[in-house]
Design an enzyme around this catalytic site. Structure first.
Site, PDB file in Angstrom:
ATOM      1  CE  LYS A 218      -3.761   2.137   2.301  1.00 10.03           C
ATOM      2  NZ  LYS A 218      -4.630   1.868   3.692  1.00 10.03           N
TER       3      LYS A 218
ATOM      4  CE  LYS B 130      -6.365   2.090  -0.840  1.00  7.04           C
ATOM      5  NZ  LYS B 130      -7.012   2.093   0.423  1.00  7.04           N
TER       6      LYS B 130
END
Ligand SMILES: [Zn+2]
Length: 326
Positions: A197, A250
């Protein structure tokens, strides 16, 4: 002997839709999609997120307006984000048995038993400072944050969550949550880790939606530097070693190279998170008539699949479900 052709006719396989569909390498299916949504404490609320046209915060008493549609469209899995009425320093609502997310999970499992309910597990929606962990002297502390995170995950599993998706990027979060879930008797609840992330500006609209913008500083001491890809391999490897069942990368579109590397290196299911900023840019351009929304979104989804995603978390899921039926 017949000589080889002087050039190669690639276009033979593109001459009409029949042949194009026969040789198509990548397909999008409704079961690839996970729909993220926002539930807010209070009553009678259906509030559009200003920076995310078509995305609403619902209070629990009106959530059926959204979920009836989701189920009718054939979407089978959702990712729950909650916005509590009360935020404090340690995010005490995050692991409250009657917190907004726990109540929403209980409601969904009762009213929509066919739905697979994934709980986002973080603290930033619940803390007054908006950080994803416990803060002391302006620092986000790792190990004390893990304790809060484990207790949040267990309370979500107790409420009936089918899967736990920890997103706060503390070191050891998969290890700690796996241990916590197992001890509480939830050894069959999988962990879908936000393994990779990045500290991304594409999350801007989400922070409106979840009311979770950090009050001070930024998240760069725990989320990853967009410049790094080898580090992403180390992050994913540690989550795999700690017991993750599914890996998320992400954001999505700007990180397809990372997605592909994760896909090649690990055998677990891999998820692309098509984040709020990606959604909002497409919506804004579509509203202005500058792009063909359907074609752009379908192309993006194929890009995720082509790069190696098994699943896609996307705010476009309801639109996609409609388009896939056409
Ligand atoms: Zn967070």
């Amino acid at each position: 002997m017949k000589s080889v052709a002087s050039f190669i006719r690639h276009r033979r396989l593109r001459m009409n839709e029949n042949i194009r569909s026969l040789v198509r390498e990548t397909h999008l299916h409704i079961d690839d999609l996970i729909y993220p949504f926002f539930v807010i404490e209070g009553t009678g609320i259906k509030q559009e997120v200003p920076s995310m046209p078509g995305v609403y915060q619902y209070s629990l008493d009106r959530l059926h307006e959204e979920m009836d549609e989701v189920v009718k469209l054939g979407i089978r899995s959702v990712l729950v984000f909650g916005i509590p009425a009360h935020k404090d320093e340690c995010g005490s609502q995050a692991d409250d048995a009657h917190g907004i997310v726990q109540e929403a999970i209980r409601y969904l499992k009762k009213e929509y038993p066919s739905l697979y309910v994934i709980a986002d597990t973080c603290l930033c929606e619940y803390t007054s400072h908006g950080h994803c962990g416990v803060v002391e002297n302006g620092q986000v502390l790792n190990d004390p944050s893990l304790e809060r995170l484990v207790s949040t995950a267990v309370s979500q599993a107790e409420a009936g969550a089918d899967m736990i998706a920890p997103s706060n990027m503390m070191d050891g979060f998969v290890y700690a949550i796996r241990e916590g879930l197992d001890k509480a008797g939830f050894e069959n609840v999988p962990i879908m880790s936000y393994a990779v992330k990045y500290a991304s500006s594409y999350y801007g609209p989400f922070r409106d939606a979840a009311q979770s913008a950090p009050e001070f500083g930024d998240r760069r001491s725990y989320q990853m530097d967009p410049a790094n890809v080898r580090e992403a391999m180390r992050e994913a490897a540690s989550d795999v070693a700690e017991g993750a069942d599914v890996l998320i990368v992400k954001p999505g579109l700007a990180y397809l190279d990372v997605l592909q590397r994760v896909r090649e290196r690990f055998d677990l299911p891999v998820v692309a998170y098509n984040v709020s900023g990606e959604y909002s840019m497409v919506k804004a351009a579509a509203i202005n008539g500058w792009i063909n929304e359907k074609e752009v979104v379908m192309e993006s989804m194929l890009a995720f699949k082509r790069a190696g995603a098994d699943l896609i978390i996307t705010y476009h899921a309801k639109d996609l479900a409609r388009w896939l039926k056409e």
